[in-house]
Structure formats: structure tokens, C-alpha cells
Design a protein around this motif. Structure first.
Motif, PDB file in Angstrom:
ATOM      1  N   ILE A 105     -33.086  24.868   1.589  1.00  0.00           N
ATOM      2  CA  ILE A 105     -32.296  23.659   1.863  1.00  0.00           C
ATOM      3  C   ILE A 105     -31.674  23.734   3.248  1.00  0.00           C
ATOM      4  O   ILE A 105     -31.709  22.768   4.009  1.00  0.00           O
ATOM      5  CB  ILE A 105     -31.217  23.462   0.774  1.00  0.00           C
ATOM      6  N   MET A 106     -31.133  24.891   3.596  1.00  0.00           N
ATOM      7  CA  MET A 106     -30.507  25.051   4.915  1.00  0.00           C
ATOM      8  C   MET A 106     -31.544  24.878   6.028  1.00  0.00           C
ATOM      9  O   MET A 106     -31.251  24.298   7.075  1.00  0.00           O
ATOM     10  CB  MET A 106     -29.828  26.416   5.027  1.00  0.00           C
ATOM     11  N   GLY A 107     -32.750  25.376   5.823  1.00  0.00           N
ATOM     12  CA  GLY A 107     -33.813  25.206   6.815  1.00  0.00           C
ATOM     13  C   GLY A 107     -34.157  23.744   7.019  1.00  0.00           C
ATOM     14  O   GLY A 107     -34.379  23.300   8.145  1.00  0.00           O
ATOM     15  N   LYS A 108     -34.213  22.985   5.931  1.00  0.00           N
ATOM     16  CA  LYS A 108     -34.501  21.552   6.032  1.00  0.00           C
ATOM     17  C   LYS A 108     -33.377  20.828   6.767  1.00  0.00           C
ATOM     18  O   LYS A 108     -33.624  19.937   7.573  1.00  0.00           O
ATOM     19  CB  LYS A 108     -34.702  20.942   4.646  1.00  0.00           C
ATOM     20  N   VAL A 109     -32.152  21.217   6.509  1.00  0.00           N
ATOM     21  CA  VAL A 109     -31.005  20.588   7.168  1.00  0.00           C
ATOM     22  C   VAL A 109     -31.044  20.878   8.664  1.00  0.00           C
ATOM     23  O   VAL A 109     -30.800  20.000   9.488  1.00  0.00           O
ATOM     24  CB  VAL A 109     -29.675  21.071   6.540  1.00  0.00           C
ATOM     25  N   LEU A 110     -31.363  22.093   9.034  1.00  0.00           N
ATOM     26  CA  LEU A 110     -31.391  22.462  10.452  1.00  0.00           C
ATOM     27  C   LEU A 110     -32.533  21.758  11.191  1.00  0.00           C
ATOM     28  O   LEU A 110     -32.419  21.483  12.388  1.00  0.00           O
ATOM     29  CB  LEU A 110     -31.504  23.973  10.607  1.00  0.00           C
TER      30      LEU A 110
END
Length: 120
Positions: A105-110
């Protein structure tokens, strides 16, 4: 003879075969998942400490393959250690899965541009 005597009017302690313990334990765990664990225990006249004891015996492999009337006993030190390590491994695997999902999820947000659509 067994029905006579000074204590014949007292209630007898219930005993459960291994298959019955496994069934009741599975039903209890389902009731807990549904949020009705305590209600299940009350309806069946059981105690949470009994469920804990049966869970330990199941995790140590003492309930599988037992015939009706066969004694279950308590786990040996080695069996208890194996069951403890299995529970610890299962917990670690759940934590890893949760961490991997959070990192995804954090990768998608970044990667998401500000104000733009979220990449799939």
C-alpha cells in the motif's frame, strides 16, 4: 452396584471423547470468530479454561487419531514446546503478511502523483 451408595444422587462429571472435543473446539472457535464465544460456552455448559486445555492438546497432536474411550493425557514437554513453536511461527507468518500488505500500500501511495489516480 454403581447406582447405589451414599453419593449416588450426586451429578456425575461429564467426559468427552477426543472427536467430541475437536468438534466442540471447532464450533467454539467459529463462535468466537462470530463474536459469540461466551454465549456458546453458556449454551453448552463449558468453561473457557476447558477450551484452552483442549486447544493445547489439539495443538500438541494429542487429540488426532484417538479412539472413543482412549485416554488423551497431557502433552509431554517436547510436545508442548513443538505446539508453542508452531503457534509462534503462525503468529510470525501473520505479521509478515500484514507487513507485506502495508508495504504494498505504501508503495502505491508513493507512486501516486498528487491529485492523480491511484495506480492499480
Amino acid at each position: 452396584m454403581a447406582t447405589e451408595g451414599p453419593r449416588s444422587d450426586r451429578p456425575r462429571r461429564r467426559s468427552f471423547p477426543a472427536a467430541e472435543k475437536l468438534r466442540l473446539l471447532a464450533e467454539y472457535e467459529q463462535a468466537v470468530a462470530d463474536g459469540d464465544g461466551n454465549g456458546y460456552l453458556r449454551r453448552n455448559g463449558l468453561y473457557s479454561s476447558l477450551m484452552s486445555e483442549w486447544r493445547r492438546a489439539r495443538d500438541a497432536g494429542l487429540l488426532q487419531g484417538k479412539k472413543p474411550g482412549q485416554s488423551v493425557g497431557h502433552p509431554s514437554g517436547e510436545q508442548a514446546e513443538i505446539a508453542r513453536l508452531r503457534r509462534q511461527l503462525e503468529l510470525a507468518n501473520r505479521k509478515i503478511a500484514r507487513t507485506e500488505a502495508a508495504l504494498d500500500i505504501m508503495g502505491k501511495v508513493l507512486r501516486c502523483p498528487v491529485g492523480g489516480p491511484v495506480p492499480g
